[in-house]
Structure formats: C-alpha cells, structure tokens
Design a protein around this motif. Structure first.
Motif, PDB file in Angstrom:
ATOM      1  N   PHE A  21     -45.085  -0.142 -34.796  1.00 29.17           N
ATOM      2  CA  PHE A  21     -43.740   0.061 -34.530  1.00 29.17           C
ATOM      3  C   PHE A  21     -42.847  -0.194 -35.752  1.00 29.17           C
ATOM      4  O   PHE A  21     -41.897   0.454 -36.003  1.00 29.17           O
ATOM      5  CB  PHE A  21     -42.883  -0.699 -33.216  1.00 29.17           C
ATOM      6  CG  PHE A  21     -43.330  -0.244 -31.937  1.00 29.17           C
ATOM      7  CD1 PHE A  21     -42.852   0.992 -31.705  1.00 29.17           C
ATOM      8  CD2 PHE A  21     -44.042  -0.713 -31.038  1.00 29.17           C
ATOM      9  CE1 PHE A  21     -43.212   1.671 -30.195  1.00 29.17           C
ATOM     10  CE2 PHE A  21     -44.353  -0.201 -29.644  1.00 29.17           C
ATOM     11  CZ  PHE A  21     -43.949   0.865 -29.657  1.00 29.17           C
ATOM     12  N   GLY A  22     -43.481  -0.864 -36.748  1.00 30.58           N
ATOM     13  CA  GLY A  22     -42.802  -1.292 -37.737  1.00 30.58           C
ATOM     14  C   GLY A  22     -42.934  -0.012 -38.717  1.00 30.58           C
ATOM     15  O   GLY A  22     -41.848   0.089 -39.511  1.00 30.58           O
ATOM     16  N   VAL A  25     -40.420   2.703 -37.598  1.00 34.22           N
ATOM     17  CA  VAL A  25     -39.145   2.550 -38.204  1.00 34.22           C
ATOM     18  C   VAL A  25     -38.767   3.506 -39.191  1.00 34.22           C
ATOM     19  O   VAL A  25     -37.558   4.137 -39.464  1.00 34.22           O
ATOM     20  CB  VAL A  25     -38.988   0.848 -38.662  1.00 34.22           C
ATOM     21  CG1 VAL A  25     -37.410   0.747 -39.169  1.00 34.22           C
ATOM     22  CG2 VAL A  25     -38.966   0.232 -37.252  1.00 34.22           C
ATOM     23  N   SER A  34     -35.038   4.525 -34.556  1.00 35.04           N
ATOM     24  CA  SER A  34     -35.455   3.615 -35.728  1.00 35.04           C
ATOM     25  C   SER A  34     -35.208   2.071 -35.264  1.00 35.04           C
ATOM     26  O   SER A  34     -35.980   1.215 -35.428  1.00 35.04           O
ATOM     27  CB  SER A  34     -34.585   3.913 -37.234  1.00 35.04           C
ATOM     28  OG  SER A  34     -35.260   2.797 -37.926  1.00 35.04           O
ATOM     29  N   ALA A  35     -33.939   1.933 -34.641  1.00 35.91           N
ATOM     30  CA  ALA A  35     -33.562   0.572 -34.202  1.00 35.91           C
ATOM     31  C   ALA A  35     -34.386   0.383 -32.954  1.00 35.91           C
ATOM     32  O   ALA A  35     -34.727  -0.996 -32.884  1.00 35.91           O
ATOM     33  CB  ALA A  35     -31.880   0.685 -33.774  1.00 35.91           C
ATOM     34  N   ALA A  37     -37.228   1.174 -32.325  1.00 32.69           N
ATOM     35  CA  ALA A  37     -38.665   0.711 -33.111  1.00 32.69           C
ATOM     36  C   ALA A  37     -38.702  -0.581 -33.542  1.00 32.69           C
ATOM     37  O   ALA A  37     -39.773  -1.401 -32.988  1.00 32.69           O
ATOM     38  CB  ALA A  37     -39.146   2.034 -33.853  1.00 32.69           C
ATOM     39  N   LEU A  38     -37.679  -0.783 -34.259  1.00 34.80           N
ATOM     40  CA  LEU A  38     -37.734  -2.265 -34.770  1.00 34.80           C
ATOM     41  C   LEU A  38     -37.561  -3.128 -33.512  1.00 34.80           C
ATOM     42  O   LEU A  38     -38.148  -4.249 -33.869  1.00 34.80           O
ATOM     43  CB  LEU A  38     -36.401  -2.333 -35.683  1.00 34.80           C
ATOM     44  CG  LEU A  38     -36.360  -3.614 -36.555  1.00 34.80           C
ATOM     45  CD1 LEU A  38     -37.528  -3.762 -37.436  1.00 34.80           C
ATOM     46  CD2 LEU A  38     -35.014  -3.372 -37.574  1.00 34.80           C
ATOM     47  N   LEU A  39     -36.974  -2.842 -32.742  1.00 40.32           N
ATOM     48  CA  LEU A  39     -36.572  -3.857 -31.394  1.00 40.32           C
ATOM     49  C   LEU A  39     -38.094  -4.090 -30.785  1.00 40.32           C
ATOM     50  O   LEU A  39     -38.474  -5.324 -30.498  1.00 40.32           O
ATOM     51  CB  LEU A  39     -35.838  -3.383 -30.403  1.00 40.32           C
ATOM     52  CG  LEU A  39     -35.870  -3.642 -29.011  1.00 40.32           C
ATOM     53  CD1 LEU A  39     -35.418  -5.478 -28.883  1.00 40.32           C
ATOM     54  CD2 LEU A  39     -34.867  -3.038 -28.040  1.00 40.32           C
ATOM     55  N   SER A  41     -41.152  -3.551 -32.257  1.00 35.94           N
ATOM     56  CA  SER A  41     -41.709  -4.321 -33.034  1.00 35.94           C
ATOM     57  C   SER A  41     -41.447  -5.901 -32.983  1.00 35.94           C
ATOM     58  O   SER A  41     -42.597  -6.634 -32.772  1.00 35.94           O
ATOM     59  CB  SER A  41     -41.468  -3.892 -34.652  1.00 35.94           C
ATOM     60  OG  SER A  41     -42.145  -4.648 -35.398  1.00 35.94           O
ATOM     61  N   GLN A  42     -40.296  -6.049 -32.979  1.00 33.67           N
ATOM     62  CA  GLN A  42     -40.090  -7.504 -32.844  1.00 33.67           C
ATOM     63  C   GLN A  42     -40.275  -8.264 -31.495  1.00 33.67           C
ATOM     64  O   GLN A  42     -40.702  -9.376 -31.236  1.00 33.67           O
ATOM     65  CB  GLN A  42     -38.570  -7.871 -32.951  1.00 33.67           C
ATOM     66  CG  GLN A  42     -38.263  -7.542 -34.684  1.00 33.67           C
ATOM     67  CD  GLN A  42     -38.744  -8.344 -35.685  1.00 33.67           C
ATOM     68  OE1 GLN A  42     -38.937  -9.486 -35.088  1.00 33.67           O
ATOM     69  NE2 GLN A  42     -38.808  -7.798 -36.804  1.00 33.67           N
ATOM     70  N   MET A  65     -33.897 -10.514 -30.080  1.00 38.53           N
ATOM     71  CA  MET A  65     -34.043  -9.038 -30.692  1.00 38.53           C
ATOM     72  C   MET A  65     -33.438  -8.112 -29.973  1.00 38.53           C
ATOM     73  O   MET A  65     -32.653  -7.022 -30.636  1.00 38.53           O
ATOM     74  CB  MET A  65     -35.509  -8.875 -30.940  1.00 38.53           C
ATOM     75  CG  MET A  65     -36.082  -9.820 -31.982  1.00 38.53           C
ATOM     76  SD  MET A  65     -35.113  -9.604 -33.599  1.00 38.53           S
ATOM     77  CE  MET A  65     -35.452 -11.255 -33.929  1.00 38.53           C
ATOM     78  N   MET A  69     -30.486  -6.422 -32.410  1.00 39.22           N
ATOM     79  CA  MET A  69     -30.792  -5.003 -32.633  1.00 39.22           C
ATOM     80  C   MET A  69     -29.642  -4.067 -31.941  1.00 39.22           C
ATOM     81  O   MET A  69     -29.198  -3.024 -32.943  1.00 39.22           O
ATOM     82  CB  MET A  69     -32.091  -4.254 -32.010  1.00 39.22           C
ATOM     83  CG  MET A  69     -33.183  -4.749 -32.418  1.00 39.22           C
ATOM     84  SD  MET A  69     -33.107  -4.718 -34.559  1.00 39.22           S
ATOM     85  CE  MET A  69     -33.967  -6.223 -35.004  1.00 39.22           C
TER      86      MET A  69
END
Lengths: 174, 238
Positions: A21-22, A25, A34-35, A37-39, A41-42, A65, A69
């Motif tokens: 997922f990182g 992003v 992107s946001a 995906a970052l969520l 990932s976290q 997270m 996010m």
C-alpha cells in the motif's frame, strides 16, 4: 508452535500489505486514492502491532491513522488546486532526489535493524491492561518532554498551515 | 460495506449483560473509538466513489463535521475511563453500580450524545446527507441494494452509539427487577429513539456553526468535565 507459525505468517502478510500500500501511494494518480492507500498501509502496521500482542498500540495506531489521514485530506482540500480530489495528478516529484533519499533511508533502516542490540526476547508479555498502565507511566515520566515537544511542534505546524490557507482579507464575517 | 463493518465492530465491545458481550477487550473503549473512526473513512469513500458532485460535497461535508464532533466523542470517554480506571467496557459498567455516570458527569453525557448525533448524521446535524439540500448528499448516487446497505449500516452505527451511551453513562445492564439483557435492550432502544426523534424538532445546523460551537464551547466544556471528574474522583469515593 502452530500458533507461533500462524502469527509469523500473518505478520509477514500484513508487513507485505503495509509495503504494497506504501508503493500504491505513489503509483496512483489521485490524491484521494493516495491518502486511502497510505491509511491502509498504516492500518496494516497497526494490525502487526496487534499480532505482536501490543493491544493498546495496535488499536491506537488503527484509530489515529483513520483520523490523521482524514485531517491530511482537510489540508489537501485547503491547499490543492483540485479541491474535491476528482482530477488526476502526478504523485511523485523531484524523482532523482526522492530516489536517493529513499535509498539512503532504506539502507539506514536496515543497518539499524541488523546492527542494533535488541536484547533478549521477553518471555512473559504483560497483559493488555498492564501494558496500557506501563505506557501511561512511561509517557508521564521519562518520555514526557519528548512527547510534549513533539505534540507542541505538530500543533504549531497545524495552526501555521491553517493560517497560511486562510486568504488574507479585511472583511469580517459577523 | 466498510460502514457496516465499522458498526459491527463498534457493537462488538458493547456489553449487554455480565458475560453477554461479543468480545471483552481490555481496550474496549479505545477499540470502540477506533471502529467509529472508520465511519468517517467509509463515508468519504462512499461520497467520493461515484464521481458525482453531490456525493463528493456530502463526503467532504462529513469530514468537516468530523472535525467538530471527534474531540467531543473522545474527551467525554476519557472522563468515563478516569472514573472506571479501566478501558474495558465491562469495568466501565460495573464502576457505575453506586451512581450512574449521567449523574456523576452530566456535562460529559450531554456532550457525548450531541457528538454521537453528529457522527450518526442525525438531524439537526444531517447536512452531509440532507435530502433537501444536496439531494441526499453521500446517498445521492446510490440506489437499490447499495443504498439499502448504506442505510442499514447507518442504523447499525446509531444502535452502536446508543449502546455506547448506555454503557458509558446509563449504567449498562444495571437496574432493578428486570433481567440484565432486558435493561440493556430497553435503554438502548430508548436512547436510539431519543437520538433519532429529538433532533427532528430543531432546524438544521450549518457545519461552520457546528464547528464553531464544538471548538469554542464544546472543547472547553469537555476539558472542564475532565477536570471536575478528576477532582471528584480524588476527593469522593463513589
């Protein structure tokens, strides 16, 4: 032993998911994707905490997270030319510098992992309630200055960013 | 779908009677917060996903609303946890055996219920899905099964929030004569009914106004509540 193996498999799975997922992003062309995906990932990192029986940290990571996010999205809406996040845009900038920075960061992280003295494996993991109590004492004791400084810095940055986002005007709303 | 999962997870840590709980986590109160945080993610995705203006504005409106209600969900829970000296929802209920939290910390109760109504998009805080304003907002682009799932999930979130209110402030399953699960059920239905019904008598609140009220009035009140509960907990043993 079976429990241990299952734990390792899930740990590897969520670790892989966090890295994947990182990568997503930067591969996507939408700020919202992107946001999110970052969520994810976290959140995968939070699930890894849960697997390692750090219940408080895991639940906190998963909760924070989602909200962080979203707050990031608020700033995105404030600053970007594409407020709704509907349009496409390139998610990578300064590629050469980014690649070098990422590479150096990766090497540094791997060096820390391999070279640090992690000490012996803890035989008895304290219960979830005990972990929360221990963490509370740590945060209000030895680590208080570090966390308070970090908190204040983030707050200052957020207030400053909000002030920059507000268009200078003399008219009063009320 | 994520909204449905968030509702189910939040309901999983609500105790209906001693031993009658899906999972009694040591971090129950925090877990409830974590589950409810994904209501926001789900609604932003639901609003943004269909690629339509009304849905998108509804989704971002809910994000604005979140900034208003978020602290007022967490801070009253902090005061509840301070009294119970535990994050477990079962411990929180048993800590109210002598006096329910609605009497111990009425300020926290009022703040929590209003914030919960904001989270559940209930009138007068229903602008993200306002039918007369955004043609349904987040729900504007959905029909059939998808709309049914979205509405079912919202009902589930309302029930989970009513369950949380009962657990945190109304003594959970505690009560005379009737069996514990009946008390829980009655209280949850009553609170859910009040949350759904009461707001319909008021005019809608604009997000900017809601944000202003939450941060300029709500947050100082929530801090006062935490301070008062701390003082009471130190001085009196109830």
């Amino acid at each position: 032993m079976t429990g241990m193996t299952a734990q390792m498999i899930f740990l590897a799975f969520f670790g892989g998911a966090a890295v994947w997922f990182g990568i997503v992003v930067f591969r996507t062309h939408s700020m919202v994707r992107s946001a999110i995906a970052l969520l994810f990932s976290q959140t995968a990192v939070g699930l890894m905490f849960l697997l390692m029986q750090a219940e408080f940290l895991g639940v906190l990571q998963i909760m924070m997270m989602a909200t962080e996010m979203s707050v990031m999205a608020v700033f995105m809406v404030m600053f970007m030319m594409d407020p709704g996040g509907m349009g496409a845009m390139e998610m990578t900038h300064q590629k050469r510098l980014s690649l070098w920075a990422g590479g150096v960061g990766l090497v540094a992280a791997l060096a820390v992992i391999w070279l640090a003295d992690w000490g012996p494996v803890v035989p008895n993991i304290p219960g979830a309630a005990q972990q929360a109590a221990d963490l509370g004492r740590e945060l209000l004791g030895r680590s208080m200055l570090i966390f308070e400084s970090a908190g204040l810095t983030i707050l200052t940055a957020m207030v400053a960013a909000t002030m920059v986002a507000i268009a200078p005007t003399k008219e009063r709303r009320k | 779908m994520l909204l449905l999962v968030a509702g189910v997870l939040a309901a999983a840590v609500i105790p209906l009677a001693p031993g009658l709980i899906v999972t009694d986590l040591a971090m129950g109160a925090l877990f409830l917060n974590a589950a409810l945080a994904y209501v926001l993610v789900a609604l932003i995705m639901a609003g943004w996903g269909p690629n339509g203006a009304y849905g998108m504005i509804g989704g971002w409106r809910f994000l604005g609303q979140f900034i208003a209600y978020a602290m007022l969900i967490v801070m009253p829970i902090t005061a509840v946890v301070m009294r119970a000296e535990s994050l477990s929802t079962v411990d929180i209920v048993t800590s109210q055996a002598a006096l329910w939290n609605i009497a111990y910390q009425p300020l926290g109760f009022a703040l929590f219920v209003v914030a919960a109504m904001g989270l559940a998009r209930l009138p007068p805080l229903d602008l993200p899905t306002a039918p007369g304003d955004l043609a349904g907002g987040i729900e504007a682009e959905y029909t059939g099964v998808r709309l049914a799932v979205l509405r079912l999930a919202r009902m589930l979130v309302i029930l989970a929030l009513a369950g949380a209110t009962v657990t945190f402030y109304l003594g959970g399953w505690l009560g005379p004569w009737l069996p514990a699960p009946v008390w829980s059920g009655l209280k949850i239905v009553l609170v859910a009914g009040l949350m759904v019904g009461a707001g319909r008598l008021m005019p809608r609140v604009r997000e900017a106004r809601y944000l202003e009220l939450s941060w300029k009035l709500g947050v100082p009140l929530a801090l006062t509540n935490i301070f008062l509960v701390g003082v009471i907990a130190l001085v009196v043993t109830i």
